[in-house]
Design a protein around this motif. Sequence first.
Motif, PDB file in Angstrom:
ATOM      1  N   GLU A  28     -11.198 -40.685  60.426  1.00 58.29           N
ATOM      2  CA  GLU A  28      -9.824 -40.852  60.911  1.00 58.29           C
ATOM      3  C   GLU A  28      -9.828 -40.923  62.436  1.00 58.29           C
ATOM      4  O   GLU A  28     -10.322 -40.026  63.111  1.00 58.29           O
ATOM      5  N   LEU A  29      -9.285 -42.011  62.959  1.00 59.00           N
ATOM      6  CA  LEU A  29      -9.203 -42.231  64.402  1.00 59.00           C
ATOM      7  C   LEU A  29      -7.787 -41.938  64.872  1.00 59.00           C
ATOM      8  O   LEU A  29      -6.820 -42.452  64.315  1.00 59.00           O
ATOM      9  N   PHE A  30      -7.671 -41.089  65.903  1.00 59.90           N
ATOM     10  CA  PHE A  30      -6.368 -40.729  66.455  1.00 59.90           C
ATOM     11  C   PHE A  30      -6.222 -41.350  67.842  1.00 59.90           C
ATOM     12  O   PHE A  30      -7.084 -41.172  68.699  1.00 59.90           O
ATOM     13  N   VAL A  31      -5.136 -42.090  68.041  1.00 66.07           N
ATOM     14  CA  VAL A  31      -4.826 -42.635  69.360  1.00 66.07           C
ATOM     15  C   VAL A  31      -3.380 -42.298  69.688  1.00 66.07           C
ATOM     16  O   VAL A  31      -2.555 -42.100  68.803  1.00 66.07           O
ATOM     17  N   SER A  32      -3.087 -42.187  70.970  1.00 69.49           N
ATOM     18  CA  SER A  32      -1.749 -41.799  71.389  1.00 69.49           C
ATOM     19  C   SER A  32      -1.205 -42.798  72.397  1.00 69.49           C
ATOM     20  O   SER A  32      -1.793 -43.013  73.445  1.00 69.49           O
ATOM     21  N   ASP A  33      -0.105 -43.420  72.063  1.00 70.92           N
ATOM     22  CA  ASP A  33       0.624 -44.301  72.970  1.00 70.92           C
ATOM     23  C   ASP A  33       2.099 -43.965  72.792  1.00 70.92           C
ATOM     24  O   ASP A  33       2.818 -44.622  72.061  1.00 70.92           O
ATOM     25  N   ARG A  34       2.496 -42.843  73.422  1.00 70.01           N
ATOM     26  CA  ARG A  34       3.801 -42.213  73.257  1.00 70.01           C
ATOM     27  C   ARG A  34       3.892 -41.476  71.907  1.00 70.01           C
ATOM     28  O   ARG A  34       4.401 -40.384  71.831  1.00 70.01           O
ATOM     29  N   VAL A  35       3.403 -42.100  70.838  1.00 78.07           N
ATOM     30  CA  VAL A  35       3.421 -41.477  69.520  1.00 78.07           C
ATOM     31  C   VAL A  35       1.987 -41.394  69.014  1.00 78.07           C
ATOM     32  O   VAL A  35       1.225 -42.359  69.122  1.00 78.07           O
ATOM     33  N   LEU A  36       1.603 -40.234  68.455  1.00 78.54           N
ATOM     34  CA  LEU A  36       0.263 -40.064  67.911  1.00 78.54           C
ATOM     35  C   LEU A  36       0.134 -40.857  66.612  1.00 78.54           C
ATOM     36  O   LEU A  36       0.927 -40.694  65.691  1.00 78.54           O
ATOM     37  N   THR A  37      -0.847 -41.741  66.564  1.00 77.51           N
ATOM     38  CA  THR A  37      -1.066 -42.595  65.397  1.00 77.51           C
ATOM     39  C   THR A  37      -2.492 -42.413  64.915  1.00 77.51           C
ATOM     40  O   THR A  37      -3.410 -42.217  65.709  1.00 77.51           O
ATOM     41  N   SER A  38      -2.682 -42.486  63.608  1.00 77.12           N
ATOM     42  CA  SER A  38      -4.028 -42.357  63.053  1.00 77.12           C
ATOM     43  C   SER A  38      -4.363 -43.576  62.211  1.00 77.12           C
ATOM     44  O   SER A  38      -3.491 -44.201  61.599  1.00 77.12           O
ATOM     45  N   PHE A  39      -5.668 -43.906  62.179  1.00 74.10           N
ATOM     46  CA  PHE A  39      -6.193 -45.013  61.394  1.00 74.10           C
ATOM     47  C   PHE A  39      -7.361 -44.483  60.577  1.00 74.10           C
ATOM     48  O   PHE A  39      -8.233 -43.800  61.111  1.00 74.10           O
ATOM     49  N   ILE A  40      -7.384 -44.779  59.281  1.00 74.46           N
ATOM     50  CA  ILE A  40      -8.328 -44.154  58.359  1.00 74.46           C
ATOM     51  C   ILE A  40      -9.233 -45.197  57.716  1.00 74.46           C
ATOM     52  O   ILE A  40      -8.790 -46.301  57.364  1.00 74.46           O
ATOM     53  N   ALA A  41     -10.505 -44.822  57.574  1.00 76.77           N
ATOM     54  CA  ALA A  41     -11.461 -45.646  56.835  1.00 76.77           C
ATOM     55  C   ALA A  41     -12.390 -44.712  56.065  1.00 76.77           C
ATOM     56  O   ALA A  41     -12.454 -43.506  56.351  1.00 76.77           O
ATOM     57  N   TYR A  42     -13.104 -45.265  55.082  1.00 76.32           N
ATOM     58  CA  TYR A  42     -14.073 -44.488  54.299  1.00 76.32           C
ATOM     59  C   TYR A  42     -15.429 -45.181  54.361  1.00 76.32           C
ATOM     60  O   TYR A  42     -15.508 -46.421  54.363  1.00 76.32           O
ATOM     61  N   THR A  43     -16.481 -44.380  54.418  1.00 75.14           N
ATOM     62  CA  THR A  43     -17.822 -44.960  54.504  1.00 75.14           C
ATOM     63  C   THR A  43     -18.237 -45.542  53.154  1.00 75.14           C
ATOM     64  O   THR A  43     -17.838 -45.059  52.085  1.00 75.14           O
ATOM     65  N   ASN A  44     -19.066 -46.597  53.207  1.00 72.86           N
ATOM     66  CA  ASN A  44     -19.589 -47.191  51.981  1.00 72.86           C
ATOM     67  C   ASN A  44     -20.864 -46.457  51.554  1.00 72.86           C
ATOM     68  O   ASN A  44     -21.199 -45.407  52.107  1.00 72.86           O
TER      69      ASN A  44
END
Length: 238
Positions: A28-44
């Motif tokens: 899970e990648l967390f980035v913040s640009d006024r609002v904290l947003t996360s992006f999720i992936a799963y390993t193969n």
Amino acid sequence: MTNEKSIDLHGLVKDVFTNQPISNAKVELFVSDRVLTSFIAYTNEQGYFIIESPLSDVTPTITVTATDYETTTVELSRSDRLGNVELGLHPLFIDPYHLGHIYDVECYLTNKQGELVDLRTASGITFLEIGPRIPIYSRLYTDIPSLIHKIPVLIKGYVVIKVQSERGSFTTPPISFQKIETFMLYAPEGTLLDFQLHAANCEASIQCQPDEYGISRFQELTVSIDLHEHISVTAKEE
């Protein structure tokens, strides 16, 4: 990448001891640009993942979770954002498969931060009365009954297990323990109990069992803790 505000983050998740890939790990990648947003992936099955996300003015962080492994969180540098990221996870349990032939297992009493307990101050060991003091009459040293009290006490602390092997060593994070002991003392209401440790001993052993391939696998960690306390009873200060 067509959008300068986006990123393709490629990475590999593996076991720090065996260097084998870990599949189905959640990244899970967390980035913040006024609002904290996360992006999720799963390993193969090969332990690889890819995440597409917008860049941020602040340093993004990445959190990796997988079954039977410690959760890991790291900050990504700018070079990480532009290339492959390799993340190693520590197993939650001690397994000879990870460390090779185990030749020594040590156990230490510690506080919550993993610092060794000082027996002079008993720092890191907590003694807490958990019930009423029950008065009873008992013949301890003479035939004349004496009034004493049954006092239940909760004892809490932490231990750290260190395993030495042919491939190096592995140290666990602090593991909490607790036990209840009942003390027989003359301690009427209005008095205080003072606990001091005279000696302490911690022993640990690992039980393993071969799997269907004949590889020795972790089954159980047994820890034995022996505490020798000195207890004094004092009156409360007015």
